[in-house]
Design an enzyme around this catalytic site. Structure first.
Site, PDB file in Angstrom:
ATOM      1  N   ARG B  65      12.098   0.891  -2.138  1.00 11.14           N
ATOM      2  CA  ARG B  65      13.424   1.353  -2.576  1.00 11.14           C
ATOM      3  C   ARG B  65      14.096   2.206  -1.507  1.00 11.14           C
ATOM      4  O   ARG B  65      15.325   2.314  -1.477  1.00 11.14           O
ATOM      5  CB  ARG B  65      13.328   2.098  -3.913  1.00 11.14           C
ATOM      6  CG  ARG B  65      13.081   1.152  -5.097  1.00 11.14           C
ATOM      7  CD  ARG B  65      13.092   1.900  -6.410  1.00 11.14           C
ATOM      8  NE  ARG B  65      11.975   2.811  -6.499  1.00 11.14           N
ATOM      9  CZ  ARG B  65      10.816   2.571  -7.118  1.00 11.14           C
ATOM     10  NH1 ARG B  65      10.640   1.417  -7.730  1.00 11.14           N
ATOM     11  NH2 ARG B  65       9.858   3.455  -7.137  1.00 11.14           N
ATOM     12  N   GLU B 102      -3.490  10.169  -6.505  1.00  8.59           N
ATOM     13  CA  GLU B 102      -4.208  10.769  -7.637  1.00  8.59           C
ATOM     14  C   GLU B 102      -5.607  10.152  -7.735  1.00  8.59           C
ATOM     15  O   GLU B 102      -6.599  10.843  -7.898  1.00  8.59           O
ATOM     16  CB  GLU B 102      -3.406  10.538  -8.918  1.00  8.59           C
ATOM     17  CG  GLU B 102      -3.861  11.397 -10.080  1.00  8.59           C
ATOM     18  CD  GLU B 102      -3.009  11.115 -11.320  1.00  8.59           C
ATOM     19  OE1 GLU B 102      -3.367  11.637 -12.378  1.00  8.59           O
ATOM     20  OE2 GLU B 102      -2.011  10.373 -11.215  1.00  8.59           O
TER      21      GLU B 102
END
Lengths: 177, 177
Positions: B65, B102
């Site tokens: 993006r 994560e």
């Protein structure tokens, strides 16, 4: 500048990278095109020229180099860009279409609310090879009732005859090999 | 038009999509922004405004993006766009940087010849969350000797305090939550 045409200038920037992404493939690297503000401005003008913006509701760009060309044409034509992405990348309700690759399958998606029946769109990607991805993207877009008024590429590998996969839709490419 | 600011108009287009890409995350969907030619034109003006093009050699956009925002700013500022991509996507000689997610790791790459020592660049992505991806991209760009004069996002999730990950570099965002 010189008296080269836009197509000649863009062609002069494209780099051949042998054996990418796998042995035997000569990859056409357009990074020097994206990397030149002048080239991008020229590319946007040349690739938008075949279209009357009054007859286009939106552009449809295919992930992810199609986002570069699509945004450039979007900025030039003043039209929005609808994204066609790989499976799982778009949020919300999507419609999908799977297509065959040399080995296995891939799936393209578009948001269900991005296109409407009767919308006139221009499909955009960086490069036309065998046309398999664009053919699947076109079927996805047409499944939503949108009308494809043209398909545009920066580069066309003519020897792969990808145009045949695109049917009767008008196809434009800036640089042909 | 109305007397809304660009930031207010862009904010009005952004859609919350709950539980994407996984349960508990509220995704900020910018597709309605990309899908509006007027919004993209305004976004390009507003996001380019903090920079003097004379002092910028290139923009650096992060896959994928960031390619949309990066191309819009590129077209507005007349500067080229350097791509930072996921591992294995860029042809030719690349430099890489891995960073922790994560769970697990990811790797970003840039072409080795895309940046030069002393080049002044603006880093661009769509959204600042925890800042992990941008931090890795900045380290990659700085490893090539380029100077980052600013970092720009369409959206900043302020409650995640991603700015802290970006150090002293000037950071701009159009819409903050």
């Amino acid at each position: 500048m010189t008296d080269l045409t836009t197509a000649e200038r863009i062609r002069g920037l494209i780099r051949d990278v042998p054996d990418f992404p796998k042995p035997g493939i000569v990859f056409k690297d357009l990074c020097p095109v994206w990397g030149s503000g002048d080239a991008m401005a020229e590319l946007a003008v040349a690739m938008s020229a075949p279209y009357d913006p009054a007859g286009v509701h939106a552009l449809v760009g295919i992930e992810s180099r199609g986002f570069l060309v699509g945004t450039a044409m979007s900025m030039k034509m003043g039209k929005g860009l609808v994204l066609v992405r790989k499976k799982g990348k778009l949020p919300g309700t999507v419609v999908s279409r799977s297509y065959d690759l040399e080995y296995g399958q891939d799936t393209l998606e578009v948001q269900a609310n991005a296109l409407r029946p009767g919308m006139k769109v221009v499909m955009v990607d960086d490069l036309l090879a065998t046309g398999g991805t664009m053919k699947a993207a076109m079927a996805l877009v047409e499944s939503q009732g949108a009308e494809i008024i043209g398909v545009s590429f920066v580069v066309e590998l003519g020897f792969l005859e990808g145009r045949k996969a695109l049917g009767d839709t008008t196809c434009y490419s800036l640089v042909r090999y």
